[in-house]
Design an enzyme around this catalytic site. Structure first.
Site, short mmCIF file in Angstrom:
data_model
loop_
_atom_site.label_atom_id
_atom_site.label_comp_id
_atom_site.label_asym_id
_atom_site.label_seq_id
_atom_site.Cartn_x
_atom_site.Cartn_y
_atom_site.Cartn_z
N ARG A 133 0.87 -1.19 0.00
CA ARG A 133 0.00 0.00 0.00
C ARG A 133 0.90 1.22 0.00
NH1 ARG A 133 -5.33 1.67 3.44
NH2 ARG A 133 -6.15 0.15 1.97
N HIS B 55 -7.50 0.83 -6.36
CA HIS B 55 -7.69 -0.01 -5.16
C HIS B 55 -8.40 -1.28 -5.63
CE1 HIS B 55 -7.89 -1.23 -1.14
NE2 HIS B 55 -8.70 -0.33 -0.61
N GLN C 102 -10.35 -3.77 -3.12
CA GLN C 102 -11.63 -3.29 -2.61
C GLN C 102 -12.74 -3.51 -3.63
OE1 GLN C 102 -12.42 -1.79 0.56
NE2 GLN C 102 -14.44 -2.31 -0.23
N ASP D 180 -17.17 7.02 -1.22
CA ASP D 180 -15.84 6.88 -0.62
C ASP D 180 -15.55 8.21 0.06
OD1 ASP D 180 -13.15 6.29 -0.08
OD2 ASP D 180 -12.47 6.55 -2.15
N CYS E 49 -16.72 1.86 0.80
CA CYS E 49 -15.52 1.03 1.02
C CYS E 49 -15.00 1.14 2.45
CB CYS E 49 -14.44 1.40 0.02
SG CYS E 49 -13.97 3.15 0.04
N ARG F 109 -13.51 -8.52 1.72
CA ARG F 109 -12.09 -8.28 1.45
C ARG F 109 -11.30 -9.57 1.71
NH1 ARG F 109 -10.10 -3.13 1.58
NH2 ARG F 109 -8.25 -4.20 0.81
N1 CP Z 1 -11.31 0.06 2.56
C1 CP Z 1 -10.03 0.02 2.97
O1 CP Z 1 -9.08 -0.21 2.19
O2 CP Z 1 -9.89 0.22 4.31
P1 CP Z 1 -8.51 0.44 5.11
O3 CP Z 1 -7.93 1.76 4.64
O4 CP Z 1 -8.89 0.43 6.54
O5 CP Z 1 -7.56 -0.69 4.76
N1 NVA Z 2 -9.89 6.89 -1.59
C1 NVA Z 2 -9.54 6.45 -0.26
C2 NVA Z 2 -9.81 4.99 -0.11
C3 NVA Z 2 -9.64 4.47 1.30
C4 NVA Z 2 -9.87 3.00 1.41
C5 NVA Z 2 -8.09 6.77 0.04
O1 NVA Z 2 -7.24 6.59 -0.83
O2 NVA Z 2 -7.81 7.24 1.15
#
Ligand code: CP
Ligand code: NVA
Length: 303
Positions: free
Chosen positions: A104, A131, A134, A221, A261, A289
């Site tokens: 990530r 992502h 997700q 989101d 999400c 997930r």
């Molecule tokens: N939806 C999602 O990716 O959540 P986190 O940021 O908690 O991993």
């Molecule tokens: N768009 C958001 C998604 C979080 C799961 C971010 O990147 O923070």
């Protein structure tokens, strides 16, 4: 499939294969058959996260272990990455020590470079670009709740140009459902990005009332993604009218389900009332997930 770096890279067949296996793994969880499915046995997977996470971290850690593997977590604060060691050197070390990587971070290029230099099966656990994990879990939820996506209309409310919106665009492009990105012009994807899509199912709309008419899914989101904190106040103001609230859900009609999400910011992209009324669907996405990612890792381990 050697890596999961984006949904863009997947075919419809590959998405369906992941989702079919995810459904089987979900049904089997906790049974003897599940205990026999150990494709990561003897393997150690690395998780390298330079952004915060709750769901992704926990679901991957649980998932690797349920598949018979071991896993360790690294952040820039406790590795040389935080002191500027290049991704390609880190990747070449990991390639000799670990069996797979879950990353990530900010730049999509970093995940791609890690995959290239490590040679390991590498999974994008969120970048600024996409992502994919997700949206795979969301597609699984859509299948469970609506029977699938054929002929369905998904409306993505808010920041129509963020990582979630982009993964939704690739899902719609490959699987052929209708996707409306409902956002002010400034938060819609640019013409060059949109020109990549050929299915004819993706549209932008700045009027929420028009966008949600006949929607099967209202999706949202956060308005301020990780890394955008400096422009947070402006984003919240400019996207305020794109909140999912009771009035908007009623406009969509009784068939519409609401998805998010998570994490959710009540009173911003969604009201407390709507979030709680649709909590069953929203937390089902979070659970999925685990199943979707276990399916992805099982398929990557097979190569
Ligand atoms: N939806 C999602 O990716 O959540 P986190 O940021 O908690 O991993
Ligand atoms: N768009 C958001 C998604 C979080 C799961 C971010 O990147 O923070």
């Amino acid at each position: 499939m050697k890596n999961l770096l984006s949904l863009e890279q997947l075919t419809a067949g590959e998405m369906e294969e992941i989702l079919d296996l995810a459904a089987t793994l979900k049904k089997r969880r906790g049974t003897r058959a599940a205990a026999r499915h150990q494709p990561l046995r003897g393997q150690t997977w690395a998780m390298i996260f330079t952004k915060a996470s709750t769901r992704t971290r926990v679901s991957f850690e649980v998932g690797v272990r349920e598949l018979g593997g071991d896993v360790f977590f690294l952040s820039p604060a406790d590795s040389q990455l935080g002191r500027g060691e290049p991704i390609r050197d880190t990747a070449r070390v990991f390639g000799r020590l670990a069996h797979g990587a879950i990353i990530r971070t900010f730049a999509q290029r970093d995940v791609e470079e890690f995959a290239e230099f490590s040679g390991l099966p590498t999974i994008n656990a969120l970048t600024d670009e996409e992502h994919p994990c997700q949206v795979l879990a969301d597609l699984q939820t859509m299948r469970e709740k609506l029977g699938g996506w054929a002929g369905r209309k998904v409306v993505f409310m808010g920041d129509g140009d963020n990582n979630m919106a982009r993964s939704w665009m690739w899902a719609a492009e490959r699987l052929g459902f209708q996707l409306v990105l409902c956002a002010p012009k400034k938060y819609q994807p640019g013409a060059a990005y949109l020109a990549q899509f050929r299915s004819g199912g993706i549209a932008c709309e700045s009027d929420p009332a028009r966008a949600v008419a006949g929607a099967d899914v209202l999706y949202t989101d956060v308005f301020v993604s990780m890394g955008q904190e400096a422009e947070g106040a402006r984003r919240l103001k400019e996207l305020k009218a794109y909140q999912i609230n009771r009035e908007l859900v009623e406009r969509a009609g009784p068939q519409a389900i609401v998805m998010h999400c998570l994490p959710a910011y009540r009173g911003k992209e969604i009201t407390e009332e709507v979030l709680e009324a649709h909590a069953d669907t929203i937390f089902q996405e979070a659970e999925n997930r685990l199943h979707a990612q276990k399916a992805v890792m099982s398929l990557l381990a097979r190569v």
